[in-house]
Design a protein around this motif. Structure first.
Motif, PDB file in Angstrom:
ATOM      1  N   UNK A 137     -13.031 -68.612  -7.096  1.00  0.00           N
ATOM      2  CA  UNK A 137     -13.553 -67.264  -6.850  1.00  0.00           C
ATOM      3  C   UNK A 137     -13.448 -66.372  -8.092  1.00  0.00           C
ATOM      4  N   UNK A 138     -12.553 -66.719  -9.003  1.00  0.00           N
ATOM      5  CA  UNK A 138     -12.209 -65.829 -10.110  1.00  0.00           C
ATOM      6  C   UNK A 138     -13.435 -65.418 -10.934  1.00  0.00           C
ATOM      7  N   UNK A 139     -14.305 -66.372 -11.261  1.00  0.00           N
ATOM      8  CA  UNK A 139     -15.474 -66.052 -12.066  1.00  0.00           C
ATOM      9  C   UNK A 139     -16.401 -65.066 -11.379  1.00  0.00           C
ATOM     10  N   UNK A 140     -16.559 -65.197 -10.051  1.00  0.00           N
ATOM     11  CA  UNK A 140     -17.413 -64.261  -9.324  1.00  0.00           C
ATOM     12  C   UNK A 140     -16.768 -62.883  -9.245  1.00  0.00           C
ATOM     13  N   UNK A 141     -15.442 -62.835  -9.146  1.00  0.00           N
ATOM     14  CA  UNK A 141     -14.763 -61.538  -9.191  1.00  0.00           C
ATOM     15  C   UNK A 141     -15.031 -60.842 -10.521  1.00  0.00           C
ATOM     16  N   UNK A 142     -14.982 -61.584 -11.619  1.00  0.00           N
ATOM     17  CA  UNK A 142     -15.288 -61.021 -12.925  1.00  0.00           C
ATOM     18  C   UNK A 142     -16.721 -60.496 -12.974  1.00  0.00           C
ATOM     19  N   UNK A 319       2.007 -47.914 -20.073  1.00  0.00           N
ATOM     20  CA  UNK A 319       2.816 -49.136 -20.015  1.00  0.00           C
ATOM     21  C   UNK A 319       2.006 -50.302 -19.440  1.00  0.00           C
ATOM     22  N   UNK A 320       1.239 -50.022 -18.381  1.00  0.00           N
ATOM     23  CA  UNK A 320       0.402 -51.062 -17.785  1.00  0.00           C
ATOM     24  C   UNK A 320      -0.684 -51.504 -18.759  1.00  0.00           C
ATOM     25  N   UNK A 321      -1.268 -50.544 -19.461  1.00  0.00           N
ATOM     26  CA  UNK A 321      -2.330 -50.857 -20.427  1.00  0.00           C
ATOM     27  C   UNK A 321      -1.790 -51.701 -21.579  1.00  0.00           C
ATOM     28  N   UNK A 322      -0.573 -51.387 -22.038  1.00  0.00           N
ATOM     29  CA  UNK A 322       0.037 -52.166 -23.106  1.00  0.00           C
ATOM     30  C   UNK A 322       0.266 -53.606 -22.656  1.00  0.00           C
ATOM     31  N   UNK A 323       0.636 -53.783 -21.397  1.00  0.00           N
ATOM     32  CA  UNK A 323       0.807 -55.135 -20.874  1.00  0.00           C
ATOM     33  C   UNK A 323      -0.517 -55.888 -20.878  1.00  0.00           C
ATOM     34  N   UNK A 324      -1.591 -55.220 -20.447  1.00  0.00           N
ATOM     35  CA  UNK A 324      -2.904 -55.854 -20.439  1.00  0.00           C
ATOM     36  C   UNK A 324      -3.294 -56.273 -21.855  1.00  0.00           C
ATOM     37  N   UNK A 325      -3.117 -55.381 -22.819  1.00  0.00           N
ATOM     38  CA  UNK A 325      -3.472 -55.695 -24.203  1.00  0.00           C
ATOM     39  C   UNK A 325      -2.657 -56.863 -24.730  1.00  0.00           C
ATOM     40  N   UNK A 326      -1.387 -56.911 -24.362  1.00  0.00           N
ATOM     41  CA  UNK A 326      -0.514 -57.969 -24.850  1.00  0.00           C
ATOM     42  C   UNK A 326      -0.855 -59.317 -24.218  1.00  0.00           C
ATOM     43  N   UNK A 327      -1.078 -59.319 -22.913  1.00  0.00           N
ATOM     44  CA  UNK A 327      -1.307 -60.578 -22.190  1.00  0.00           C
ATOM     45  C   UNK A 327      -2.713 -61.105 -22.411  1.00  0.00           C
ATOM     46  N   UNK A 328      -3.697 -60.226 -22.382  1.00  0.00           N
ATOM     47  CA  UNK A 328      -5.091 -60.670 -22.477  1.00  0.00           C
ATOM     48  C   UNK A 328      -5.621 -60.696 -23.901  1.00  0.00           C
ATOM     49  N   UNK A 329      -5.023 -59.899 -24.781  1.00  0.00           N
ATOM     50  CA  UNK A 329      -5.512 -59.864 -26.144  1.00  0.00           C
ATOM     51  C   UNK A 329      -6.968 -59.444 -26.200  1.00  0.00           C
ATOM     52  N   UNK A 330      -7.733 -60.135 -27.047  1.00  0.00           N
ATOM     53  CA  UNK A 330      -9.144 -59.788 -27.232  1.00  0.00           C
ATOM     54  C   UNK A 330     -10.088 -60.644 -26.397  1.00  0.00           C
ATOM     55  N   UNK A 336      -7.909 -67.086 -14.883  1.00  0.00           N
ATOM     56  CA  UNK A 336      -7.192 -66.939 -13.611  1.00  0.00           C
ATOM     57  C   UNK A 336      -5.690 -66.780 -13.841  1.00  0.00           C
ATOM     58  N   UNK A 337      -5.101 -67.638 -14.687  1.00  0.00           N
ATOM     59  CA  UNK A 337      -3.657 -67.596 -14.912  1.00  0.00           C
ATOM     60  C   UNK A 337      -3.230 -66.307 -15.591  1.00  0.00           C
ATOM     61  N   UNK A 338      -4.114 -65.735 -16.412  1.00  0.00           N
ATOM     62  CA  UNK A 338      -3.746 -64.513 -17.125  1.00  0.00           C
ATOM     63  C   UNK A 338      -3.577 -63.317 -16.197  1.00  0.00           C
ATOM     64  N   UNK A 339      -4.227 -63.350 -15.066  1.00  0.00           N
ATOM     65  CA  UNK A 339      -4.087 -62.246 -14.103  1.00  0.00           C
ATOM     66  C   UNK A 339      -2.679 -62.237 -13.508  1.00  0.00           C
ATOM     67  N   UNK A 441      -5.052 -60.735  -6.034  1.00  0.00           N
ATOM     68  CA  UNK A 441      -5.638 -61.223  -7.285  1.00  0.00           C
ATOM     69  C   UNK A 441      -6.815 -60.337  -7.698  1.00  0.00           C
ATOM     70  N   UNK A 442      -7.698 -60.044  -6.744  1.00  0.00           N
ATOM     71  CA  UNK A 442      -8.855 -59.203  -7.041  1.00  0.00           C
ATOM     72  C   UNK A 442      -8.416 -57.833  -7.554  1.00  0.00           C
ATOM     73  N   UNK A 443      -7.473 -57.202  -6.858  1.00  0.00           N
ATOM     74  CA  UNK A 443      -7.067 -55.849  -7.222  1.00  0.00           C
ATOM     75  C   UNK A 443      -6.343 -55.815  -8.567  1.00  0.00           C
ATOM     76  N   UNK A 444      -5.489 -56.798  -8.822  1.00  0.00           N
ATOM     77  CA  UNK A 444      -4.786 -56.845 -10.108  1.00  0.00           C
ATOM     78  C   UNK A 444      -5.765 -57.065 -11.248  1.00  0.00           C
TER      79      UNK A 444
END
Length: 508
Positions: A137-142, A319-330, A336-339, A441-444
């Motif tokens: 489902x992850x790709x369709x959520x994106x 703080x949440x945005x910094x986590x997103x930048x750190x985990x997801x990068x560019x 799916x696992x990155x979420x 998963x969708x909301x995160x």
């Protein structure tokens, strides 16, 4: 288990007092009057918030009477933990939930415990929420999130604030429709809500309204609203029948007994692994409506509340945005696992659900003669409504600052230190929400994408108002956006992602 009537009460059960031998020990509001009970001063448009206010005054177990019916509410941690005992208690379908049976019938959410289609549907559909299915489902959520951010980019360019609840409703409806049923409502291409949403809101609102009207007077007092409700239900049925017919025309049920395909494939073609039974066409309709309504209504509310709090707490958002930048990068499209690695973003969501659980309560009934913790005898068939906004704000559990938004309450150590059953936004036991992991998963994912792309600017004059239609939703919430210039160019700017629409996704 006792057989029930269409009201959700055991047959011959004339009132809660019949199942609570010592009901007089349970406090009730002052100024009770004959026949009307406690309805004087009741806020009928906001019954959950009204009961929450009253519960603070009356304590962890209290009762309210309306038009001859007594209702027992529970929010104390000890009592709620006791109600979670599956050997003594089970889900009770009553109040507004039973009022949804004309549209949802014996679907997963509204089925009575003794109805065989609940277990059949649960066993057939549970694999549709496995880890393997979720990755699919992850790709369709994106892809749906891409449509949201494209819409928000256009609103930003035009200098307009975004309608948060309206847009989250579009997002979550399209997500469950696409992932579960290969259907496209075209929500983001419409100026007004899709008629399915209008009809859905109508049925939810009518179900809640029926709770505030004496049953004998309902045919007279709700004659006009009941006709509109019947028209809304007919529209929902026609929409789903057309969706199912389109799948059958396409050779539907391709997943078959192999267990593949989406939720609709499973409904149409998968047999129960033990009994070999299949869902009837009538029950398929009820299940599809259940998933389309429940699968998007509560998630849209959770996202809306989370965005409200993020806009009001820029330190937490940073703080949440910094986590997103750190985990997801560019990476333009997180995997799916990155979420799952967005732990602080998930805590933001949990804290929003703590303060405003979008499904604000669930009812439990005794399956044996028993005693509720705290010394309240209950006969078999007696039931109580767990009031989540108070359970989730109990200062004995959450501390003296329980009203404060603080995602760190969901740090692992803090969670381990709390008693069990004190955080229940998805219900409890065997009848808890089957789509919980899908919604989380969708909301995160969506919160991560929006935080990476935008700064959220609140209206200083806005004060949170909560509308009730069985579920809870912020009312009139609009936010202004500022486009981030660093690492904000992920999913969203260029329209639908390549390959995002498969051949079975149909638009209306």
């Amino acid at each position: 288990m006792a057989k029930t009537t269409e009201t959700g009460l055991p047959k011959g059960f004339r009132g809660a007092e019949q199942g609570w031998p010592e009901l007089r020990r349970i406090p009730h509001p002052p100024r009770r009057v004959p026949l009307l009970g406690d309805v004087l001063g009741v806020d009928r448009r906001h019954p959950v918030q009204d009961s929450t206010r009253m519960g603070r005054e009356l304590g962890p177990v209290f009762r309210r009477r309306a038009f001859g019916k007594e209702f027992v509410f529970v929010w104390g941690a000890r009592q709620v933990a006791d109600l979670a005992d599956e050997s003594r208690f089970a889900k009770h379908v009553g109040l507004g939930v039973a009022n949804l049976r004309p549209v949802a019938g014996d679907g997963l959410f509204t089925a009575y415990n003794h109805e065989p289609n609940w277990q059949l549907a649960h066993d057939v559909l549970a694999p549709g929420f496995s880890r393997e299915a979720m990755e699919g489902y992850h790709g369709m959520m994106l892809s749906v999130a891409d449509r949201l951010t494209g819409h928000w980019d256009r609103e930003l360019a035009a200098g307009r604030p975004v309608d948060v609840p309206g847009d989250m409703t579009k997002l979550t409806l399209e997500t469950i429709a696409r992932t579960g049923f290969g259907h496209d409502f075209g929500s983001f291409e419409r100026e007004r809500p899709h008629p399915f949403v209008t009809a859905m809101v109508g049925t939810l609102t009518h179900a809640q309204r029926r709770n505030s009207v004496p049953a004998p007077l309902a045919p007279l007092l709700l004659r006009g609203p009941s006709r509109r409700d019947a028209a809304d239900i007919a529209y929902l049925n026609r929409t789903v029948d057309a969706l199912v017919a389109a799948r059958l025309d396409d050779g539907g049920g391709r997943g078959g007994d192999g267990g593949g395909g989406d939720l609709l494939d499973r409904m149409l073609a998968t047999a129960h692994p033990v009994t070999g039974e299949r869902l009837s066409p009538e029950n398929v309709r009820k299940q599809v409506i259940t998933f389309l309504v429940a699968g998007h209504e509560t998630t849209s509310g959770a996202l809306s509340f989370a965005l409200h709090y993020l806009s009001r707490h820029p330190d937490i958002a940073a703080r949440a945005r910094a986590e997103v930048d750190s985990v997801w990068g560019d990476t333009p499209e997180p995997g799916y696992e990155q979420v799952a690695r967005l732990r602080h973003v998930r805590r933001v969501l949990d804290e929003a659900l703590r303060l405003w659980p979008t499904a604000p309560g669930y009812a439990r009934e005794a399956v044996v003669d028993t005693e509720l913790a705290g010394g309240h005898p209950m006969r078999r068939g007696a039931w109580a409504l767990v009031l989540l906004p108070l359970l989730h704000r109990d200062p004995e559990v959450w501390g003296p600052d329980a009203e404060r938004f603080d995602p760190d309450r969901f740090e692992p150590g803090a969670v381990r230190s709390r008693p069990a059953h004190t955080f229940k936004p998805f219900g409890t036991g065997a009848r808890a929400c089957i789509g919980r992991q899908f919604a989380l998963h969708e909301a995160t994912l969506v919160l991560g994408l929006l935080l990476r792309r935008y700064d959220l600017v609140p209206d200083p004059a806005y004060r949170l108002r909560v509308t009730e239609r069985l579920t809870l939703m912020p009312e009139g919430l609009r936010l202004r956006l500022e486009r981030r210039t660093a690492r904000g160019d992920g999913v969203g700017g260029a329209g639908p992602t390549a390959g995002s629409c498969d051949s079975r996704t149909r638009s209306v």
